[in-house]
Write a protein that holds these residues in place. Sequence first.
Motif, PDB file in Angstrom:
ATOM      1  N   ALA A 188     -45.057 -19.901  30.236  1.00 50.87           N
ATOM      2  CA  ALA A 188     -46.163 -20.394  31.058  1.00 50.87           C
ATOM      3  C   ALA A 188     -46.907 -19.279  31.802  1.00 50.87           C
ATOM      4  O   ALA A 188     -47.754 -19.569  32.641  1.00 50.87           O
ATOM      5  N   ARG A 189     -46.612 -18.022  31.486  1.00 49.65           N
ATOM      6  CA  ARG A 189     -47.243 -16.918  32.218  1.00 49.65           C
ATOM      7  C   ARG A 189     -48.551 -16.493  31.564  1.00 49.65           C
ATOM      8  O   ARG A 189     -48.635 -16.343  30.338  1.00 49.65           O
ATOM      9  N   PHE A 190     -49.566 -16.275  32.407  1.00 48.06           N
ATOM     10  CA  PHE A 190     -50.842 -15.743  31.913  1.00 48.06           C
ATOM     11  C   PHE A 190     -51.288 -14.604  32.810  1.00 48.06           C
ATOM     12  O   PHE A 190     -51.289 -14.726  34.044  1.00 48.06           O
ATOM     13  N   THR A 207     -48.395 -11.641  29.408  1.00 49.45           N
ATOM     14  CA  THR A 207     -48.681 -13.036  29.054  1.00 49.45           C
ATOM     15  C   THR A 207     -47.666 -13.527  28.020  1.00 49.45           C
ATOM     16  O   THR A 207     -47.357 -12.819  27.055  1.00 49.45           O
ATOM     17  N   LEU A 210     -47.818 -17.182  27.178  1.00 44.87           N
ATOM     18  CA  LEU A 210     -48.188 -18.591  27.023  1.00 44.87           C
ATOM     19  C   LEU A 210     -47.748 -19.134  25.673  1.00 44.87           C
ATOM     20  O   LEU A 210     -47.989 -18.530  24.631  1.00 44.87           O
ATOM     21  N   THR A 250     -49.814 -25.674  38.101  1.00 43.91           N
ATOM     22  CA  THR A 250     -50.241 -24.289  37.952  1.00 43.91           C
ATOM     23  C   THR A 250     -50.346 -23.639  39.323  1.00 43.91           C
ATOM     24  O   THR A 250     -50.701 -24.297  40.304  1.00 43.91           O
ATOM     25  N   ASN A 263     -50.694 -19.385  41.374  1.00 42.78           N
ATOM     26  CA  ASN A 263     -50.498 -17.949  41.368  1.00 42.78           C
ATOM     27  C   ASN A 263     -49.028 -17.693  41.688  1.00 42.78           C
ATOM     28  O   ASN A 263     -48.475 -18.265  42.626  1.00 42.78           O
ATOM     29  N   THR A 283     -49.247 -12.878  38.682  1.00 47.04           N
ATOM     30  CA  THR A 283     -49.561 -13.591  37.449  1.00 47.04           C
ATOM     31  C   THR A 283     -49.930 -15.037  37.764  1.00 47.04           C
ATOM     32  O   THR A 283     -49.785 -15.499  38.893  1.00 47.04           O
ATOM     33  N   VAL A 284     -50.414 -15.735  36.748  1.00 46.50           N
ATOM     34  CA  VAL A 284     -50.672 -17.168  36.864  1.00 46.50           C
ATOM     35  C   VAL A 284     -49.564 -17.906  36.119  1.00 46.50           C
ATOM     36  O   VAL A 284     -49.270 -17.603  34.964  1.00 46.50           O
ATOM     37  N   MET A 324     -48.908 -21.139  34.490  1.00 49.48           N
ATOM     38  CA  MET A 324     -49.885 -22.108  34.002  1.00 49.48           C
ATOM     39  C   MET A 324     -49.205 -23.318  33.362  1.00 49.48           C
ATOM     40  O   MET A 324     -48.537 -23.206  32.331  1.00 49.48           O
ATOM     41  N   ASN A 325     -49.385 -24.474  33.999  1.00 48.61           N
ATOM     42  CA  ASN A 325     -48.859 -25.735  33.491  1.00 48.61           C
ATOM     43  C   ASN A 325     -49.932 -26.794  33.675  1.00 48.61           C
ATOM     44  O   ASN A 325     -50.030 -27.438  34.722  1.00 48.61           O
ATOM     45  N   THR A 326     -50.787 -26.958  32.672  1.00 50.97           N
ATOM     46  CA  THR A 326     -51.908 -27.886  32.785  1.00 50.97           C
ATOM     47  C   THR A 326     -51.417 -29.333  32.673  1.00 50.97           C
ATOM     48  O   THR A 326     -50.356 -29.597  32.078  1.00 50.97           O
TER      49      THR A 326
END
Length: 290
Positions: A89-91, A105, A107, A131, A133, A137-138, A140-142
Motif C-alpha cells: 500500500a506504499r506510494f 513504492t 503498490l 489512506t 501520510n 510516504t503515502v 494508500m488504501n482507497t
Amino acid sequence: MSRPVIICCAVTGSADTPSKNPAVPVTPQEIARSALDAAAAGAAIVHIHVRDPKTTRPSLDLELYRETVDLIKAENKDVIINLTTGTGARFVPGREDPQQPGPGTNLSSPEIRTRHIEALKPDICSLDMGTMNMGDTVFMNTPGHLAAMAEVIGRVGVVPELEVFEAGHIRLTNSMIERGLLKAPHLFQICLGVPWGQPATTEAMVYMKHMLPAGAQWFAFGIGLHQFPMAAQAVVLGGHVRVGLEDNLYLGRGELAPSNAALVERAVEIVKAIGHPIATPAQAREIIGI
C-alpha cells in the motif's frame, strides 16, 4: 468489573527495524519462533508480517507466509493467527514525474494483497481502513480497494481486524458496515502515534473509541515510548492490548527489548496490576466471535 483482556503481539512489522534491534525476526523460522514465545508469555493473538530473508524488506510472498504459519501451527494450534494485508500500500511520488512511482513504492492490487488470506485462511487478518501520510510516504488504501479486499476476506470466512489510524478511517469503516461490505463480528485496532495519524494520547483514544459501532470489540496500541502507557489506557477504557516489536523496539528507556516475549510479559504485568486476568486463546475466540 474484572474481565479477560486479550493481548495481541505484533511480531515483526514491515519497517526498517531489524537494523535497529537484532531481536526483530526476519526469516520464517525466526518469525514463527518469536510468535510462539510470545504466545507462551501470554499473547492470545500473534500478528504476522513476513520479510524477504535476504533483504529484510516486507514481502508478499505466499510461500513465506505458508512456511511461517505452518511452523506456528506445528507447535501451537491454539494461538490465534492474524496475518497482515497492509503490505503493498506504499506510494512515493517520482521526483521528476509525481504521477509515476518513485523508489519505495510497492503498490499492489487487492487480489495480490489478499492472496495469502484466501490460500491460508487465518483466524484474523488486518485491513487498514484508509489512506494517510505515513512518515514521508503515502499509505494508500482507497475505498474501492478496501471493498474488494473485504469481499475476499468475508468470502473465505476470515475476521477482519479493522485498523484505524485517524477518525476519518472510522467514518469510512462505519459507512462500509452500514452498506453491508463488512460483516460482523466487528473487530477494531486503534493505532496511535504513527506519523501522521492520531497522537498517542488518552483524548485521542477516548474520541476514537466513542466513534466505534455498538458491540464492536477493540484493541489499541501506541508506538515507541507510548506502547505501555497506551496499553494501560486501553484496559482502563474497556479495550484490549497490542504490543510487540512491530510497534516498539524498547523495553525501557535506552534498553532494547530482547524479544517479543519480553514485551508481552510487561503487558501481562500491566493488565494484572489493573486487576484483570489474561485471556486464553479460547476465551479470545469467544470474545471476538471467531
